[in-house]
Design a protein around this motif. Structure first.
Motif, PDB file in Angstrom:
ATOM      1  N   VAL A 176       0.836  -1.163   0.026  1.00 40.67           N
ATOM      2  CA  VAL A 176      -0.012   0.099  -0.042  1.00 40.67           C
ATOM      3  C   VAL A 176       0.849   1.292  -0.064  1.00 40.67           C
ATOM      4  O   VAL A 176       0.608   2.196  -0.708  1.00 40.67           O
ATOM      5  N   VAL A 177       1.960   1.393   0.818  1.00 39.80           N
ATOM      6  CA  VAL A 177       3.002   2.397   0.862  1.00 39.80           C
ATOM      7  C   VAL A 177       3.447   2.713  -0.553  1.00 39.80           C
ATOM      8  O   VAL A 177       3.582   3.815  -1.078  1.00 39.80           O
ATOM      9  N   ILE A 178       3.852   1.562  -0.947  1.00 39.05           N
ATOM     10  CA  ILE A 178       4.648   1.678  -2.427  1.00 39.05           C
ATOM     11  C   ILE A 178       3.563   2.304  -3.514  1.00 39.05           C
ATOM     12  O   ILE A 178       4.077   2.935  -4.299  1.00 39.05           O
ATOM     13  N   ALA A 179       2.564   1.595  -3.579  1.00 42.23           N
ATOM     14  CA  ALA A 179       1.360   2.180  -4.478  1.00 42.23           C
ATOM     15  C   ALA A 179       1.198   3.659  -4.206  1.00 42.23           C
ATOM     16  O   ALA A 179       0.896   4.457  -5.272  1.00 42.23           O
ATOM     17  N   GLY A 180       0.962   3.970  -3.011  1.00 39.10           N
ATOM     18  CA  GLY A 180       0.891   5.498  -2.733  1.00 39.10           C
ATOM     19  C   GLY A 180       1.951   6.329  -3.133  1.00 39.10           C
ATOM     20  O   GLY A 180       2.051   7.579  -3.770  1.00 39.10           O
ATOM     21  N   SER A 181       3.344   5.574  -3.047  1.00 40.36           N
ATOM     22  CA  SER A 181       4.333   6.436  -3.325  1.00 40.36           C
ATOM     23  C   SER A 181       4.546   6.765  -4.908  1.00 40.36           C
ATOM     24  O   SER A 181       4.777   7.863  -5.289  1.00 40.36           O
ATOM     25  N   TYR A 182       4.047   5.513  -5.638  1.00 38.81           N
ATOM     26  CA  TYR A 182       4.153   5.746  -7.103  1.00 38.81           C
ATOM     27  C   TYR A 182       3.112   6.732  -7.438  1.00 38.81           C
ATOM     28  O   TYR A 182       3.357   7.585  -8.473  1.00 38.81           O
ATOM     29  N   ALA A 183       2.016   6.619  -6.872  1.00 39.13           N
ATOM     30  CA  ALA A 183       0.932   7.608  -7.238  1.00 39.13           C
ATOM     31  C   ALA A 183       1.003   9.036  -6.935  1.00 39.13           C
ATOM     32  O   ALA A 183       0.921  10.019  -7.618  1.00 39.13           O
ATOM     33  N   GLY A 184       1.895   9.187  -5.776  1.00 43.62           N
ATOM     34  CA  GLY A 184       2.259  10.347  -5.434  1.00 43.62           C
ATOM     35  C   GLY A 184       3.257  11.077  -6.437  1.00 43.62           C
ATOM     36  O   GLY A 184       3.146  12.329  -6.524  1.00 43.62           O
ATOM     37  N   TYR A 185       4.324  10.221  -6.790  1.00 38.91           N
ATOM     38  CA  TYR A 185       5.117  10.735  -7.682  1.00 38.91           C
ATOM     39  C   TYR A 185       4.233  11.211  -9.082  1.00 38.91           C
ATOM     40  O   TYR A 185       4.775  12.343  -9.591  1.00 38.91           O
ATOM     41  N   LEU A 186       3.437  10.497  -9.652  1.00 45.36           N
ATOM     42  CA  LEU A 186       2.826  10.924 -10.767  1.00 45.36           C
ATOM     43  C   LEU A 186       2.024  12.165 -10.692  1.00 45.36           C
ATOM     44  O   LEU A 186       1.973  13.016 -11.613  1.00 45.36           O
ATOM     45  N   CYS A 187       1.288  12.310  -9.456  1.00 47.14           N
ATOM     46  CA  CYS A 187       0.421  13.379  -9.191  1.00 47.14           C
ATOM     47  C   CYS A 187       1.197  14.584  -8.844  1.00 47.14           C
ATOM     48  O   CYS A 187       0.895  15.750  -9.387  1.00 47.14           O
ATOM     49  N   GLY A 188       2.274  14.363  -8.105  1.00 45.89           N
ATOM     50  CA  GLY A 188       3.261  15.727  -8.069  1.00 45.89           C
ATOM     51  C   GLY A 188       3.721  16.176  -9.218  1.00 45.89           C
ATOM     52  O   GLY A 188       4.011  17.113  -9.490  1.00 45.89           O
ATOM     53  N   ALA A 189       4.202  15.090 -10.364  1.00 48.78           N
ATOM     54  CA  ALA A 189       4.716  15.577 -11.338  1.00 48.78           C
ATOM     55  C   ALA A 189       3.824  16.343 -12.292  1.00 48.78           C
ATOM     56  O   ALA A 189       4.097  17.336 -13.016  1.00 48.78           O
ATOM     57  N   LEU A 190       2.499  15.868 -12.419  1.00 48.66           N
ATOM     58  CA  LEU A 190       1.409  16.667 -13.020  1.00 48.66           C
ATOM     59  C   LEU A 190       1.320  17.995 -12.369  1.00 48.66           C
ATOM     60  O   LEU A 190       1.013  19.036 -12.887  1.00 48.66           O
ATOM     61  N   SER A 191       1.200  18.142 -10.924  1.00 47.33           N
ATOM     62  CA  SER A 191       0.821  19.174 -10.301  1.00 47.33           C
ATOM     63  C   SER A 191       2.009  20.412 -10.396  1.00 47.33           C
ATOM     64  O   SER A 191       1.732  21.530 -10.655  1.00 47.33           O
ATOM     65  N   SER A 192       3.145  19.847 -10.608  1.00 50.76           N
ATOM     66  CA  SER A 192       4.210  20.770 -10.877  1.00 50.76           C
ATOM     67  C   SER A 192       4.271  21.538 -12.118  1.00 50.76           C
ATOM     68  O   SER A 192       4.719  22.727 -12.158  1.00 50.76           O
ATOM     69  N   ASP A 193       3.734  20.765 -13.059  1.00 50.02           N
ATOM     70  CA  ASP A 193       3.556  21.626 -14.393  1.00 50.02           C
ATOM     71  C   ASP A 193       2.193  22.389 -14.375  1.00 50.02           C
ATOM     72  O   ASP A 193       2.174  23.535 -15.106  1.00 50.02           O
ATOM     73  N   ARG A 194       0.997  22.031 -13.682  1.00 50.29           N
ATOM     74  CA  ARG A 194       0.043  22.619 -13.796  1.00 50.29           C
ATOM     75  C   ARG A 194      -0.150  23.800 -12.950  1.00 50.29           C
ATOM     76  O   ARG A 194      -0.699  24.809 -13.353  1.00 50.29           O
ATOM     77  N   PHE A 195       0.385  23.684 -11.699  1.00 44.92           N
ATOM     78  CA  PHE A 195       0.104  24.705 -10.761  1.00 44.92           C
ATOM     79  C   PHE A 195       1.306  25.323 -10.215  1.00 44.92           C
ATOM     80  O   PHE A 195       1.521  26.185  -9.708  1.00 44.92           O
ATOM     81  N   GLY A 196       2.628  24.827 -10.744  1.00 46.01           N
ATOM     82  CA  GLY A 196       3.863  25.356 -10.369  1.00 46.01           C
ATOM     83  C   GLY A 196       4.491  24.782  -9.434  1.00 46.01           C
ATOM     84  O   GLY A 196       4.045  23.936  -8.716  1.00 46.01           O
ATOM     85  N   ARG A 197       5.815  24.785  -9.616  1.00 41.61           N
ATOM     86  CA  ARG A 197       6.764  24.034  -8.831  1.00 41.61           C
ATOM     87  C   ARG A 197       6.778  24.419  -7.059  1.00 41.61           C
ATOM     88  O   ARG A 197       6.470  23.584  -6.402  1.00 41.61           O
ATOM     89  N   ARG A 198       6.640  25.678  -6.974  1.00 41.52           N
ATOM     90  CA  ARG A 198       6.444  26.109  -5.215  1.00 41.52           C
ATOM     91  C   ARG A 198       5.334  25.763  -4.741  1.00 41.52           C
ATOM     92  O   ARG A 198       5.281  25.322  -3.707  1.00 41.52           O
ATOM     93  N   LEU A 199       4.075  25.877  -5.414  1.00 47.93           N
ATOM     94  CA  LEU A 199       2.708  25.809  -4.881  1.00 47.93           C
ATOM     95  C   LEU A 199       2.827  24.009  -4.450  1.00 47.93           C
ATOM     96  O   LEU A 199       2.245  23.543  -3.521  1.00 47.93           O
TER      97      LEU A 199
END
Length: 436
Positions: free
Chosen positions: A293-316
């Motif tokens: 469960v932790v590994i699955a959450g980790s992978y999903a977090g990487y993907l969502c963080g990547a999408l967010s950094s381009d959509r909403f900005g690195r700092r936010l």
């Protein structure tokens, strides 16, 4: 004519790219990449996954080492600490090398290095030999991230850089999962005193991958142009420039950002399972289900963080994931829970603690000029790793005068608070062209 924008006393932030929107969705950018970009992407992602696989082997074999060699927990923990410290130095050295001899060649060297010394771990006959072999392995472990992050950051177009680099970073969760799977297979087929050696021996598997990188991946054009300019002008860039005027303040703030992110990650992931198992008596901790469960959450977090950094900005993105990680630590240490709740909360634990790192590679790539990009990224990220590696020790020390749960909460709050403060002071770089 190419130029780089420089701002006295702050980040050398390039001018924003022409107003082209980021590709839709998490994977939309991939359809617009060239063959060379795809080869670089997969080489970096697979390389980072193999790096994680070799690195995570240690966490699974520690019980077998303690039983076989009669190690104390302190001795076993020192192996992990030495690995992190040498990886910090290796990451900085790899950054300097990537500016001198190229991103691709440095990536090849680091992969062969960590694969070879993981194999050497399987042949050690005593604690001292293992400590040395694992420490040497750490140089390649830390260096691979630096070389790969710079390589993919320079090749992918600016508007999609955050997603691409973040998805490369997600390779860590894949490697972690492969490591867990190999551990389960090997230890179920062999006695523990043999299985740990076989597991380390499998760490040589990434080495042949270097042949593919050599044949398929080209040096980023932007770096080749930089080397040509230096050769034509008879100049040689020094890594000390990251501490020079106009750049040093950026270096300082990025190093602080990396320290907070990694200190918080180590504080939570190192001690929470122990606290939950020993003080909360939750049996699910340490089982395959919880880890999955932790590994699955980790992978999903990487993907969502990547999408967010381009959509909403690195700092936010840094701020949101840091605050969420802080809240997760407080929930774990303050709210009573049973095994079922713990299992569910494993997903957001992995999601936010890992997702915070998704935009870091792209952010650092955009903050440093090409001539010292590897040196800057290598130093800042691995300075954070070296200082962050002390957090588990400090938590154990402080836990002698307060509860372990309180110590985890205090250090997590400090670490993620540091990330927020550093992110606020740094410029936003989303969509910035490295050179225009």
């Amino acid at each position: 004519m190419t130029t780089e924008a420089h701002y006295a006393g702050s980040a050398p932030v390039p001018e924003p790219e022409a107003p082209l929107p980021a590709s839709p969705g998490l994977f939309g950018w991939y359809a617009h990449t060239s063959r060379g970009e795809r080869r670089a992407f997969w080489s970096c992602k697979i390389g980072y996954a193999l790096d994680a696989m070799d690195t995570q082997f240690l966490s699974f074999v520690i019980p077998a080492l303690i039983a076989s060699w009669g190690l104390t927990k302190g001795e076993a923990g020192l192996i992990g600490t030495v690995t992190l410290l040498t990886s910090a130095l290796g990451g900085w050295i790899a950054g300097i090398l990537s500016d001198r001899i190229g991103r691709v060649r440095t990536l090849q060297i680091t992969i062969v290095w960590f694969a070879f010394f993981t194999l050497m771990c399987s042949l050690t006959q005593n604690y001292t030999q293992l400590l040395v072999a694992r420490g040497l392995m750490g140089f390649g472990f830390g260096g691979e991230w630096t070389a790969g992050a710079v390589l993919i950051g320079e090749i992918i177009r600016p508007r999609d850089r955050g997603k691409a680099v973040g998805m490369v970073q997600a390779g860590w969760a894949i490697g972690w999962a492969v490591s867990a799977g190999l551990y389960t297979l090997v230890f179920s087929l062999m006695p523990a005193d043999t299985a740990w050696r076989v597991l380390f021996a499998l760490g040589v598997l990434p080495a042949p991958f270097v042949i593919l990188i050599r044949r398929l991946v080209d040096e980023p054009e932007i770096h080749r142009q930089q080397q040509q300019r230096e050769a034509a002008e008879g100049q040689r860039t020094s890594f000390l420039e990251i501490f020079g005027g106009g750049v040093w303040f950026t270096t300082l703030r990025v190093a602080v950002l990396a320290t907070g992110a990694q200190g918080g990650y180590y504080a939570i992931t190192t001690w929470l399972p122990t606290w939950l198992k020993t003080e909360q008596h939750l049996s699910v901790v340490g089982t395959g289900g919880y880890l999955a469960v932790v590994i699955a959450g980790s992978y999903a977090g990487y993907l969502c963080g990547a999408l967010s950094s381009d959509r909403f900005g690195r700092r936010l993105t840094f701020i949101l994931f840091s605050v969420a990680s802080m809240l997760i630590a407080l929930v774990y240490t303050r709210v009573p829970m049973n095994n079922e709740v713990l299992l569910v909360l494993g997903f957001p634990l992995g999601f936010f603690a890992s997702g915070l790192f998704a935009g870091m590679g792209a952010f650092m790539t955009e903050l440093f000029p090409t001539r010292i990009r590897g040196s800057g990224q290598g130093f800042c990220y691995n300075f954070g790793r070296a200082v962050g590696a002390t957090f588990p020790f400090l938590i154990g020390l402080v836990a002698q005068t307060m509860s372990l749960g309180s110590a985890i909460g205090v250090f997590a709050a400090i670490a993620y608070g540091v990330v927020v403060l550093a992110a606020i002071t740094l410029p936003e770089t989303r969509g910035a062209a490295l050179e225009t």
